[in-house]
Design a protein around this motif. Structure first.
Motif, PDB file in Angstrom:
ATOM      1  N   PRO A 137       0.834  -1.210   0.000  1.00 15.91           N
ATOM      2  CA  PRO A 137       0.000   0.000   0.000  1.00 15.91           C
ATOM      3  C   PRO A 137       0.866   1.256   0.000  1.00 15.91           C
ATOM      4  N   THR A 138       0.455   2.249  -0.748  1.00 17.26           N
ATOM      5  CA  THR A 138       1.226   3.490  -0.830  1.00 17.26           C
ATOM      6  C   THR A 138       0.433   4.706  -0.385  1.00 17.26           C
ATOM      7  N   ALA A 139      -0.885   4.612  -0.334  1.00 20.76           N
ATOM      8  CA  ALA A 139      -1.695   5.779   0.010  1.00 20.76           C
ATOM      9  C   ALA A 139      -2.709   5.430   1.087  1.00 20.76           C
ATOM     10  N   ILE A 161       9.734  -1.703   3.434  1.00 20.00           N
ATOM     11  CA  ILE A 161       9.269  -1.590   4.818  1.00 20.00           C
ATOM     12  C   ILE A 161       9.304  -0.127   5.262  1.00 20.00           C
ATOM     13  N   GLU A 162      10.413   0.541   4.960  1.00 17.41           N
ATOM     14  CA  GLU A 162      10.543   1.945   5.347  1.00 17.41           C
ATOM     15  C   GLU A 162       9.469   2.796   4.677  1.00 17.41           C
ATOM     16  N   ARG A 163       9.184   2.520   3.406  1.00 15.18           N
ATOM     17  CA  ARG A 163       8.176   3.283   2.684  1.00 15.18           C
ATOM     18  C   ARG A 163       6.793   3.096   3.312  1.00 15.18           C
ATOM     19  N   LEU A 164       6.478   1.844   3.680  1.00 15.75           N
ATOM     20  CA  LEU A 164       5.179   1.564   4.293  1.00 15.75           C
ATOM     21  C   LEU A 164       5.028   2.302   5.614  1.00 15.75           C
ATOM     22  N   ILE A 165       6.035   2.218   6.476  1.00 22.23           N
ATOM     23  CA  ILE A 165       5.959   2.863   7.790  1.00 22.23           C
ATOM     24  C   ILE A 165       5.907   4.381   7.652  1.00 22.23           C
ATOM     25  N   THR A 166       6.682   4.919   6.728  1.00 20.71           N
ATOM     26  CA  THR A 166       6.660   6.365   6.493  1.00 20.71           C
ATOM     27  C   THR A 166       5.290   6.823   6.014  1.00 20.71           C
ATOM     28  N   LEU A 168       2.407   5.385   6.609  1.00 22.50           N
ATOM     29  CA  LEU A 168       1.475   5.304   7.735  1.00 22.50           C
ATOM     30  C   LEU A 168       1.621   6.516   8.650  1.00 22.50           C
ATOM     31  N   ALA A 169       2.863   6.949   8.850  1.00 20.58           N
ATOM     32  CA  ALA A 169       3.115   8.075   9.753  1.00 20.58           C
ATOM     33  C   ALA A 169       2.662   9.397   9.154  1.00 20.58           C
ATOM     34  N   MET A 170       2.852   9.578   7.852  1.00 20.88           N
ATOM     35  CA  MET A 170       2.618  10.874   7.224  1.00 20.88           C
ATOM     36  C   MET A 170       1.180  11.070   6.747  1.00 20.88           C
ATOM     37  N   GLN A 171       0.509   9.974   6.346  1.00 21.82           N
ATOM     38  CA  GLN A 171      -0.767  10.132   5.659  1.00 21.82           C
ATOM     39  C   GLN A 171      -1.989   9.889   6.526  1.00 21.82           C
ATOM     40  N   LEU A 172      -1.839   9.176   7.635  1.00 24.95           N
ATOM     41  CA  LEU A 172      -3.005   8.923   8.481  1.00 24.95           C
ATOM     42  C   LEU A 172      -3.427  10.187   9.203  1.00 24.95           C
ATOM     43  N   LYS A 173      -4.730  10.297   9.449  1.00 22.09           N
ATOM     44  CA  LYS A 173      -5.280  11.491  10.085  1.00 22.09           C
ATOM     45  C   LYS A 173      -5.034  11.508  11.586  1.00 22.09           C
ATOM     46  N   ARG A 174      -4.751  10.363  12.166  1.00 25.98           N
ATOM     47  CA  ARG A 174      -4.479  10.277  13.595  1.00 25.98           C
ATOM     48  C   ARG A 174      -3.302   9.321  13.809  1.00 25.98           C
ATOM     49  N   PRO A 175      -2.561   9.442  14.913  1.00 28.05           N
ATOM     50  CA  PRO A 175      -1.406   8.565  15.147  1.00 28.05           C
ATOM     51  C   PRO A 175      -1.819   7.104  15.257  1.00 28.05           C
ATOM     52  N   LEU A 176      -1.023   6.236  14.646  1.00 23.48           N
ATOM     53  CA  LEU A 176      -1.306   4.804  14.695  1.00 23.48           C
ATOM     54  C   LEU A 176      -0.979   4.266  16.082  1.00 23.48           C
ATOM     55  N   CYS A 193      13.639   0.220  14.270  1.00 17.29           N
ATOM     56  CA  CYS A 193      14.158   1.592  14.282  1.00 17.29           C
ATOM     57  C   CYS A 193      13.266   2.522  13.461  1.00 17.29           C
ATOM     58  N   PHE A 194      12.724   2.031  12.346  1.00 18.08           N
ATOM     59  CA  PHE A 194      11.777   2.835  11.566  1.00 18.08           C
ATOM     60  C   PHE A 194      10.551   3.168  12.417  1.00 18.08           C
ATOM     61  N   CYS A 195      10.058   2.178  13.153  1.00 20.09           N
ATOM     62  CA  CYS A 195       8.903   2.405  14.027  1.00 20.09           C
ATOM     63  C   CYS A 195       9.226   3.437  15.100  1.00 20.09           C
ATOM     64  N   ALA A 196      10.418   3.313  15.690  1.00 21.88           N
ATOM     65  CA  ALA A 196      10.823   4.264  16.725  1.00 21.88           C
ATOM     66  C   ALA A 196      10.925   5.684  16.172  1.00 21.88           C
ATOM     67  N   GLU A 197      11.344   5.806  14.925  1.00 18.20           N
ATOM     68  CA  GLU A 197      11.531   7.123  14.318  1.00 18.20           C
ATOM     69  C   GLU A 197      10.217   7.765  13.891  1.00 18.20           C
ATOM     70  N   HIS A 198       9.296   6.958  13.372  1.00 20.73           N
ATOM     71  CA  HIS A 198       8.106   7.520  12.730  1.00 20.73           C
ATOM     72  C   HIS A 198       6.805   7.289  13.490  1.00 20.73           C
TER      73      HIS A 198
END
Length: 315
Positions: A137-139, A161-166, A168-176, A193-198
């Motif tokens: 998924p991208t959007a 993996i990094e693209r997916l997590i990024t 999720l962090a940038m496009q969702l209306k509320r924090p996951l 580490c991606f999860c910790a960052e984003h």
């Protein structure tokens, strides 16, 4: 068999009190398509299923699934659904159908969803699981999504993996709040580490390993502990052929889990002594620690660590 579905639905409609329904679908070569055998009279009985809140259609034994057949099923059963699962296969175009026929849906699981899926049709979805997805998924434009689970059908690289997590962090209306990923075990440190960052608001994190082993480093645990203060559930689940394990030094960094309500680990036999020493220390007051059982830890660990549940898997 698919041919028996109309008769089954007729029988269930007469009760009017079904809350949850799970159907295992199979098909003989001589059977007609599901869309052809569901008639108009049955489509008019939607009110007979007004109490239905949960539906699972398991087509694991079907070679292919047809959108028209699934559409007719949801016309009958989907009006009040809150939870829908397509196990086995998912037909193309299903999101538009779900948007129209399942206005109250909050939880959705899709297996083997294909390229070109538009995920913007379900703005009020709270929990989405994409199992053995055929694409990444991208959007995401969801307003209410809290929990997300994803496993990929093919082996994929750490960049995906990094693209997916990024995303999720940038496009969702509320924090996951909750994330469940099946990844190649070799990428477990990068993924955490991606999860910790984003995804700093995570309350529940599950990593499932596929294809290869994963060994968690102490730096990864430090990053997670510092960046995710709300984390309450941490589960590292490997398979017998591709386990996720903690390096001895990483085990020493697990002191932060005194804040957790639940911890699930898989350990090698050679790490058992390390975890015994760690758990028996007064600085490690776990509430709940869960392992898959193969042999028991000695009873004094339970007393010192004040555990409610200890269950160990050693490989």
């Amino acid at each position: 068999a698919v041919a028996q579905i109309p008769r089954l639905l007729e029988s269930l409609a007469s009760t009017g009190s079904i809350i949850s329904l799970r159907m295992f679908l199979s098909c003989r070569s001589s059977d007609r398509a599901l869309a052809d055998i569901i008639g108009g009279e049955l489509l008019e009985k939607t009110e007979c299923f007004q109490n239905l809140r949960e539906l699972t259609l398991d087509g694991s034994h079907l070679v292919a699934v047809n959108l028209a057949g699934r559409s007719k099923m949801l016309k009958i059963l989907g009006k009040r659904l809150e939870c829908l699962r397509f196990v086995g296969n998912t037909p193309k175009g299903i999101f538009e159908v779900i948007e129209e026929l399942c206005p109250n849906l909050r939880r959705l699981r899709l297996d083997r969803s294909n390229e070109g899926v538009d995920y913007s049709h379900m703005p009020f979805l709270e929990d989405m699981r994409l199992e053995r997805s055929m694409h990444l998924p991208t959007a995401f434009s969801y307003e209410s999504l809290r929990l997300f689970s994803f496993s990929y059908y093919h082996y994929f690289g750490v960049d995906r993996i990094e693209r997916l997590i990024t995303n999720l962090a940038m496009q969702l209306k509320r924090p996951l709040e909750g994330l469940d990923l099946e990844i190649p075990g070799v990428f477990v440190n990068e993924t955490l580490c991606f999860c910790a960052e984003h995804l700093r608001d995570l309350q529940s994190l599950t990593i499932r390993s596929s294809h290869s082993d994963g060994v968690i480093s102490p730096g990864t645990i430090q990053s997670l502990a510092q960046a995710c203060p709300n984390l309450r559930q941490l589960k590292m689940k490997g398979k017998s052929t591709s386990p996720i394990i903690f390096s001895p030094s990483a085990l020493q960094e697990l002191g932060f889990v005194h804040k957790l309500d639940e911890l699930f680990l898989v350990l090698n036999d050679k790490h058992l002594d390390n975890i015994e020493r760690l758990l028996s220390s007064s600085s490690f007051p776990l509430k709940v620690i869960m392992w898959e059982r193969r042999r028991w830890v000695s009873a004094h660990i339970w007393r010192n660590a004040q555990l409610k549940l200890a269950d160990i898997q050693c490989r």
